[in-house]
Write an enzyme that holds these catalytic residues in place. Sequence first.
Site, PDB file in Angstrom:
ATOM      1  N   ASP A 278      16.737  11.939  39.288  1.00 16.61           N
ATOM      2  CA  ASP A 278      17.386  13.101  38.306  1.00 16.61           C
ATOM      3  C   ASP A 278      17.233  14.303  39.016  1.00 16.61           C
ATOM      4  OD1 ASP A 278      14.433  13.559  38.131  1.00 16.61           O
ATOM      5  OD2 ASP A 278      14.310  13.303  36.118  1.00 16.61           O
ATOM      6  N   ASP A 303      14.061   7.054  32.772  1.00 17.45           N
ATOM      7  CA  ASP A 303      12.795   7.623  32.225  1.00 17.45           C
ATOM      8  C   ASP A 303      12.872   8.692  31.067  1.00 17.45           C
ATOM      9  OD1 ASP A 303       9.947   7.242  31.390  1.00 17.45           O
ATOM     10  OD2 ASP A 303       9.481   8.605  33.357  1.00 17.45           O
ATOM     11  N   ALA A 339       8.938  19.395  31.110  1.00 18.36           N
ATOM     12  CA  ALA A 339       8.439  18.626  30.208  1.00 18.36           C
ATOM     13  C   ALA A 339       9.296  17.333  29.939  1.00 18.36           C
ATOM     14  CB  ALA A 339       8.709  19.376  28.715  1.00 18.36           C
TER      15      ALA A 339
END
Length: 424
Positions: A278, A303, A339
């Site tokens: 990502d 994920d 986060a």
Amino acid sequence: MPGKTSTSLPRITKFTNCRIVKGLDLVEQDVWIDSVSGKILKDQEAFYGLHLSPDKVIDLGGRILAPGLIDVQLNGAQGFDFSVPQASKELYDEGLRAVNKGLARTGVTSYLPTVVSSTPEVYWQVLPSLGSSGPSHRAEDGAESLGAHVEGPFISTGRNGVHKTEVLRAATCFEDVIACYGKENLIGPSKSVRMITAAPEVGDMLPNIPSLTSEDIIYSIGHSDATYEQALTATQQGATMITHLFNAMRPFYHRNPGIFGLLGQNECRRPFYGVIADGIHLHPTSIRIAYNAHPDGLILVTDAMKLCGLPDGVYEWTNGERIIKSGARLTLEGSDKIAGSSATLIECVNNFRRWSGASTAEALNAASATPARLLGLQGVKGSLESGADADLLVLDDEEDPFSGPTLTVRQVWKRGVKIYDTDK
């Protein structure tokens, strides 16, 4: 008749003028599918042997036809978190339906809903809803579950990532594992758990691996401080997967390669391994190194957290905090603290193709054929061979002026029925 939703639907659809994923290459070949059986047909046999003719012929104009994507690690989407029980099972299942439809629009047709480290009560409540959807799954419902992935709580307190330390546990025997997840979720033909991520060095987990794999549950090494020797022993006991390689594990060191060292084993011992491409979790070079070490075992995963599929903006989080979503990146409001991620799997495929040097077919295989092999579903999922489930994507392959070559999902077909089309 799992694929059929309406008598007005064409039964036999033929795709022509398309490039299909076949092995490590894209080849020009027609594909026939049946909306009644939900399967891919052998075109010559369908025409000459079964005397079937296409009810509809679709000229794809040179576009790519690929198997539907499979995400084996997804924490939530569309604002729904698999690890958070709802006031009732009906409400929880309603959230699941929204996830399934949202995922399908991104090209994911099958997945393992992932529950992070939680209390036993949470597992007992949510896992019954997360088992394999099975043949009764309707095409219009979108993506289907292939069984739950429980990530923790038998993990290292020093490699816990964002998992809450207060719920982490250590097993001394298989009964401890059963007590945590619930016997009906772990044992028997109707069990909901398909994969477990656990640290082999925590407690007495190593002897439990054969007990898990005998139930057709995949054991994945993850959130672990295992040495190379401990990780190798886990594979000898039956571990076949590594959860998000490089993340939440002992780093590679030249005198002790750790879990990453498993990629240097001989071919029969090397496990599959998940990679989060990502642009947040891993440097592109780390991905390239892993891929070159063991190309056949790389599985792209997201994920992703529950904000996957939602527009950019500011969202309420836990403990009064708020999350800023900007593309795939999630940060705590008022800081630069990461986060998590909300990347889609097709975005990870695109990143991986750009960074690794993999071909288009190889990049798509890493999110379809390879996870299907991990799950023992080769020839059923992740394939365009006859007899496989007709879960298909129609993709454009265009040059993005900022990102480079980009695959874009244009159509999604589930069990022989078109459920998403950007052209309409």
